[in-house]
Scaffold this motif. Structure first.
Motif, short mmCIF file in Angstrom:
data_model
loop_
_atom_site.label_atom_id
_atom_site.label_comp_id
_atom_site.label_asym_id
_atom_site.label_seq_id
_atom_site.Cartn_x
_atom_site.Cartn_y
_atom_site.Cartn_z
N THR A 2 0.82 -1.21 0.00
CA THR A 2 0.00 0.00 0.00
C THR A 2 0.85 1.26 0.00
O THR A 2 0.54 2.21 -0.71
CB THR A 2 -0.97 0.04 1.19
OG1 THR A 2 -0.24 -0.05 2.40
CG2 THR A 2 -2.00 -1.07 1.10
N THR A 3 1.92 1.29 0.77
CA THR A 3 2.73 2.51 0.83
C THR A 3 3.65 2.67 -0.37
O THR A 3 3.97 3.79 -0.74
CB THR A 3 3.57 2.56 2.12
OG1 THR A 3 4.43 1.42 2.17
CG2 THR A 3 2.69 2.60 3.35
N ALA A 8 1.08 5.37 -2.99
CA ALA A 8 2.32 6.15 -3.10
C ALA A 8 2.12 7.42 -3.91
O ALA A 8 2.89 8.36 -3.78
CB ALA A 8 3.41 5.30 -3.73
N GLN A 9 1.12 7.44 -4.75
CA GLN A 9 0.80 8.64 -5.52
C GLN A 9 -0.70 8.70 -5.74
O GLN A 9 -1.41 7.74 -5.45
CB GLN A 9 1.55 8.64 -6.85
CG GLN A 9 1.11 7.55 -7.81
CD GLN A 9 1.94 7.56 -9.08
OE1 GLN A 9 3.17 7.59 -9.02
NE2 GLN A 9 1.30 7.54 -10.22
N THR A 10 -1.16 9.80 -6.24
CA THR A 10 -2.59 9.99 -6.48
C THR A 10 -2.94 9.50 -7.87
O THR A 10 -2.26 9.82 -8.84
CB THR A 10 -2.97 11.47 -6.34
OG1 THR A 10 -2.58 11.92 -5.05
CG2 THR A 10 -4.46 11.68 -6.54
#
Length: 56
Positions: A2-3, A8-10
């Motif tokens: 997830t991170t 990590a970005q939109t």
């Protein structure tokens, strides 16, 4: 996961996010060193143990 990938970005949509997964997964397994396995990539670790490597 997830991170480093999912959040990590939109992304503009879930479809856009899903479209990046295969590229990220390849990077994660073939190019990103993992400290838990001595700085090797998962694919390199498989080669060290003489396991067959698929999808290279």
């Amino acid at each position: 996961l997830t991170t480093e990938w999912a959040y990590a970005q939109t992304y503009r949509s879930e479809a856009e996010r899903a479209g990046t997964y295969q590229h990220w997964l390849h990077h994660y397994n073939h190019h990103r060193p993992h400290t838990g396995i001595g700085g090797m990539t998962p694919i390199d670790r498989l080669r060290v143990h003489n396991l067959p490597v698929k999808n290279m």
